[in-house]
Motif scaffolding. Sequence first.
Motif, mmCIF file in Angstrom:
data_model
loop_
_atom_site.group_PDB
_atom_site.id
_atom_site.type_symbol
_atom_site.label_atom_id
_atom_site.label_comp_id
_atom_site.label_asym_id
_atom_site.label_seq_id
_atom_site.Cartn_x
_atom_site.Cartn_y
_atom_site.Cartn_z
ATOM 1 N N MET A 42 0.828 -1.216 0.000
ATOM 2 C CA MET A 42 0.000 0.000 0.000
ATOM 3 C C MET A 42 0.855 1.255 0.000
ATOM 4 O O MET A 42 1.976 1.257 0.511
ATOM 5 C CB MET A 42 -0.891 0.019 1.249
ATOM 6 N N GLN A 43 0.244 2.325 -0.537
ATOM 7 C CA GLN A 43 0.876 3.646 -0.495
ATOM 8 C C GLN A 43 -0.144 4.620 0.062
ATOM 9 O O GLN A 43 -1.356 4.423 -0.117
ATOM 10 C CB GLN A 43 1.231 4.100 -1.903
ATOM 11 N N GLY A 44 0.328 5.716 0.689
ATOM 12 C CA GLY A 44 -0.578 6.764 1.173
ATOM 13 C C GLY A 44 -1.471 7.225 0.025
ATOM 14 O O GLY A 44 -1.007 7.319 -1.112
ATOM 15 N N ASP A 46 -3.954 5.506 -1.188
ATOM 16 C CA ASP A 46 -4.681 4.356 -1.754
ATOM 17 C C ASP A 46 -6.084 4.277 -1.153
ATOM 18 O O ASP A 46 -6.297 4.614 0.023
ATOM 19 C CB ASP A 46 -3.945 3.037 -1.437
ATOM 20 N N HIS A 63 -5.533 2.354 9.482
ATOM 21 C CA HIS A 63 -5.276 3.790 9.644
ATOM 22 C C HIS A 63 -3.970 4.017 10.410
ATOM 23 O O HIS A 63 -3.169 4.895 10.055
ATOM 24 C CB HIS A 63 -6.447 4.443 10.377
ATOM 25 N N ALA A 65 -1.438 2.034 10.483
ATOM 26 C CA ALA A 65 -0.296 1.625 9.641
ATOM 27 C C ALA A 65 0.045 2.702 8.620
ATOM 28 O O ALA A 65 1.218 2.945 8.324
ATOM 29 C CB ALA A 65 -0.622 0.308 8.935
ATOM 30 N N LEU A 66 -0.985 3.359 8.074
ATOM 31 C CA LEU A 66 -0.765 4.333 7.000
ATOM 32 C C LEU A 66 -1.898 5.379 7.075
ATOM 33 O O LEU A 66 -2.945 5.225 6.443
ATOM 34 C CB LEU A 66 -0.777 3.588 5.663
ATOM 35 N N GLU A 68 -2.603 8.080 5.745
ATOM 36 C CA GLU A 68 -3.102 8.764 4.526
ATOM 37 C C GLU A 68 -4.063 7.900 3.722
ATOM 38 O O GLU A 68 -4.581 8.352 2.685
ATOM 39 C CB GLU A 68 -1.940 9.168 3.607
ATOM 40 N N LEU A 69 -4.301 6.656 4.141
ATOM 41 C CA LEU A 69 -5.220 5.799 3.368
ATOM 42 C C LEU A 69 -6.644 6.364 3.398
ATOM 43 O O LEU A 69 -7.067 6.959 4.394
ATOM 44 C CB LEU A 69 -5.255 4.382 3.955
#
Length: 218
Positions: A42-44, A46, A63, A65-66, A68-69
């Motif tokens: 995943m990337q922010g 996504d 959330h 973990a990342l 910006e998801l």
Amino acid sequence: MSHSGYVPALRFDWLTPVYDPVVRLTTREATFKNALIGQAEMQGGDSVLDIGCGSGTLARLLHEALPELDIHGIDGDSSILGIAKAKISPNGEGIHFVQALSFLLPYPNESFDHIFSSLFFHHLTSEDKLTTLKEILRVLKPGGEFHVADWGDPDNFLMKLGSYMVMALDGTETTRDNFEGRLPELVLSAGFEDLKETAALNTAFGTIRIFKSTKTRE
Ligand SMILES: C[S@@+](CC[C@H](N)C(=O)[O-])C[C@H]1O[C@@H](n2cnc3c(N)ncnc32)[C@H](O)[C@@H]1O
């Protein structure tokens, strides 16, 4: 019991308030949900869907973990969605919970980079599993990833005994495919072209198997 289109998290509405502690204490929840998240590339930014999101624990972990998801969670049960919504702060943290059924997802074609499901498919009959898998394929972007964690064929005799408790609670009609190890073939028959098992964890109620598939690019 079965409502219109869904079976509640612990089958009976009156057990919904204790869903979180039961799952935390019996399924090695943090380990298997973090393994599921860990396999996603995943990337922010996504877009992510958690199908049958229940009380929202996986959405929260995603959330964390990342942050910006763009995270969406759907569930048929408004009571458990109430628990999920209470876990997120008033600004929503980029998490959107919606009451919907898996057979008709309220999203356009090719909406999501990643779709997750955790302890969800064993709530569906074989036919409903197939309908749901086709909906997942529809709303997943080409090249998008599908991540599944659910009860699978028991790893040993002790796990088989544990699985009888899940069958007793949730009923054999929906759990049989899982415990006979048929989830992978259902995923492939819905139109996914690859599937690999990435992990298996033994728990108090049987073996949780984790799979990953990618939607083919045209
Ligand atoms: C055992 S819980 C799993 C919840 C969460 N994913 C987790 O890992 O803790 C299964 C959830 O699937 C939901 N569910 C069952 N059938 C459904 C359907 N057809 N469409 C949407 N949600 C459904 C139930 O309401 C329940 O919250």
